[in-house]
Structures are given as C-alpha cells and as structure tokens.
Design an enzyme around this catalytic site. Structure first.
Site, PDB file in Angstrom:
ATOM      1  N   THR A  38       0.295  11.491  -1.188  1.00 54.17           N
ATOM      2  CA  THR A  38      -0.737  12.208  -1.921  1.00 54.17           C
ATOM      3  C   THR A  38      -1.091  13.501  -1.204  1.00 54.17           C
ATOM      4  O   THR A  38      -1.359  14.526  -1.836  1.00 54.17           O
ATOM      5  CB  THR A  38      -1.982  11.325  -2.072  1.00 54.17           C
ATOM      6  N   ALA A  39      -1.093  13.444   0.124  1.00 55.35           N
ATOM      7  CA  ALA A  39      -1.407  14.638   0.900  1.00 55.35           C
ATOM      8  C   ALA A  39      -0.457  15.783   0.551  1.00 55.35           C
ATOM      9  O   ALA A  39      -0.895  16.920   0.319  1.00 55.35           O
ATOM     10  CB  ALA A  39      -1.333  14.322   2.401  1.00 55.35           C
ATOM     11  N   SER A  58       1.267   5.645  -1.397  1.00 53.50           N
ATOM     12  CA  SER A  58       0.562   6.847  -1.820  1.00 53.50           C
ATOM     13  C   SER A  58       0.438   6.860  -3.342  1.00 53.50           C
ATOM     14  O   SER A  58       1.377   6.474  -4.053  1.00 53.50           O
ATOM     15  CB  SER A  58       1.330   8.099  -1.390  1.00 53.50           C
ATOM     16  N   LYS A 100       0.882  -1.177   0.000  1.00 54.09           N
ATOM     17  CA  LYS A 100       0.000   0.000   0.000  1.00 54.09           C
ATOM     18  C   LYS A 100       0.917   1.223   0.000  1.00 54.09           C
ATOM     19  O   LYS A 100       1.751   1.386   0.897  1.00 54.09           O
ATOM     20  CB  LYS A 100      -0.867  -0.010   1.259  1.00 54.09           C
ATOM     21  N   HIS A 105      -5.747  10.460   7.548  1.00 54.07           N
ATOM     22  CA  HIS A 105      -6.359   9.380   8.329  1.00 54.07           C
ATOM     23  C   HIS A 105      -7.346   9.908   9.369  1.00 54.07           C
ATOM     24  O   HIS A 105      -8.107  10.821   9.108  1.00 54.07           O
ATOM     25  CB  HIS A 105      -5.281   8.511   8.979  1.00 54.07           C
TER      26      HIS A 105
END
Length: 279
Positions: A111-112, A55, A53, A155
């Site tokens: 991504t943030a 980004s 997993k 999150h």
C-alpha cells in the site's frame, strides 16, 4: 490452520491470543512470520496458507481465491507511510527534486508504494528514477549511508527515523487524508473463500478483544518478534495501528478501501475490482 503475518507489534498483538490457544473454539495455528513483501507473494503464489496479512494494494490480485476479512488489519488516521531523505540533503528536500532519483520501497505491491505512486504522479514532474525493493528495516540505514536518495518507510519507522539522521519529505497518510477525508488502508487480513469466513472473523475479533483486555500477557511475545525494538516504541506502534478498524472495518473502512483501489485502478496501477467483491 496455516497463517502468515508479519513480526511487527500490531500483528503479534492482534494474533497473540489465538496463537496461544486463548480463543475458545479456534483451531491451532501454524504460523509463518514474514515481511509484508513475502506475505504478498505467498498469497499470490498458491502457498497453501489459509489466512494471511497482506497489503491492501495486493488485494486485487488474490480476490478470486481469498476474501477480505473485515477485522484484524491495519487501517487508520495519522499512520501513513513516510518518504524520508537524509538531514541536510538539500538536493532532495522537496518533492520535485525526487525526479530521476533512486528510491527504496518495502514492496512493489505494498500500500505504501501504491500511495507513493499516486502521490508522485501529482508531485514529481517526470517521475522518480530507479525503484529498489528492500526489507523495510534496511531502508533507513540505506538512506543514511547515501546508498539511495530517498526511502519509503512504514511501521515503527515513523517513531524512529530522527535517530537515523533522516528528515521527512512527506507523510503520505496526511496527503491521503487531505485528498479523500478517509482513513488510510494499509494491511488487510484475507482468508480462503472455501473456509468459514464468519468463524475466522469471530476468532480474530476475540483475539483482538483479549489483547485489549490483557495487554500485559502479549508483551513478551510482541517483543520476542520485534527485532530488538524499544518496548516504548513497540507500544506506540500497537496504540497507533490497533484501533477501531482492527475490530471492524465498518462502512468508513470499506469506503477507504474502495477509494484507494478505485483510484489505483483508474491510474492503471491495479486490476479493477467490483466493490461487492470486498464484502
């Protein structure tokens, strides 16, 4: 099979059934639980993991070795990263005041952070100042204590930030949706191109469907890895991030990924990719 994902509730919920041998025909998993900044680096460093997993922002650097799996990830609406400052910190109560300030982010290839850079280019004249990378669970305490001027959080922080005495400067998910009309792509599942990608997608979908059908069975596993998170917050986290796009990206999901990475490439923030490489 070696897999790496975060200990966050959405990931542990998604993979609970597979990890615990409840998906017929799926191989046993050797799991590495790690913060997203670590999994991004594992994917880029040739760590030997088969499935990870990461980004979506990190995807362009690993597509030669890994393929995007069209399920299991985090993509949706109303679930974007937040930019937070301290309550009463009037000097950073509007976007322009972030110019030259110290901002903490969870990963340079998250991504943030990619969304933050796209947003800041439009809203922070002259740009922000120093960027510090911190594990996401350390960011809100650092903002509260004045060690940094603002924090970019992800999150479950969207549910808990008021308890830290913080205020939201902007919701990057709302900004993205207003800009594009598309959901926000956050976390991607990738697998080595040498593997049976169709089978892996099938096992992940089966794990997701099992979790939805038997939500009580994953609860103890989720909370074991959730860093003493309140059970209600953990459930809210799952409800928000495990959604229709987790079961299948679909055309809207792919369009969102292409829009994010296309805009980022045009701004020189990521290497350009061909949309066909995502399928």
């Amino acid at each position: 099979m070696k897999i790496a994902f975060s200990p966050c509730p959405n990931d542990t919920f998604v993979f609970h059934a597979w990890v615990h041998g409840l998906v017929p025909g799926a191989p046993a998993l050797e799991v590495t639980y790690a913060d997203i900044d670590i999994t991004n680096n594992l994917a880029a460093s040739g760590s030997g993991h088969d499935v990870l997993k990461i980004s979506y922002a990190a995807l362009p650097w690993v597509l030669s070795e890994y393929a995007l799996v069209p399920c299991g990830g985090a993509l949706g609406r109303g679930c974007g990263p937040l930019v937070l400052t301290r309550n009463g910190a009037t000097e950073t109560s509007d976007p322009e005041a972030l110019a030259g300030r110290r901002v903490a982010v969870p990963s340079e290839r998250s991504t943030a952070y990619l969304l933050f850079r796209l947003w800041a280019a439009q809203n922070v004249p002259g740009g922000v100042g120093e960027i510090l990378v911190m594990p996401f669970h350390e960011i809100m305490p650092a903002v509260r204590e004045g060690k940094i001027d603002a924090g970019l959080v992800i999150h479950e922080a969207r549910f808990t930030y008021p308890s830290y005495g913080l205020q939201m400067l902007t919701d990057l998910g709302n900004w993205w949706e207003a800009e594009t009309g598309l959901p926000i792509p956050l976390g991607a599942i990738i697998a080595r191109r040498s593997l049976d990608l169709e089978a892996i997608a099938g096992w992940i979908r089966a794990s997701v469907q099992y979790g939805w059908a038997h939500p009580e069975q994953s609860r103890s596993y989720v909370l074991e890895h959730a860093q003493e998170m309140d059970p209600n917050v953990a459930q809210a986290h799952i409800d928000l991030y495990v959604n229709q796009f987790t079961a299948d990206l679909g055309e809207e999901g792919y369009a969102a990924v292409e829009a994010l990475l296309g805009r980022a490439a045009a701004a020189g923030l990521v290497p350009p990719i061909e949309p066909a490489a995502l399928r």
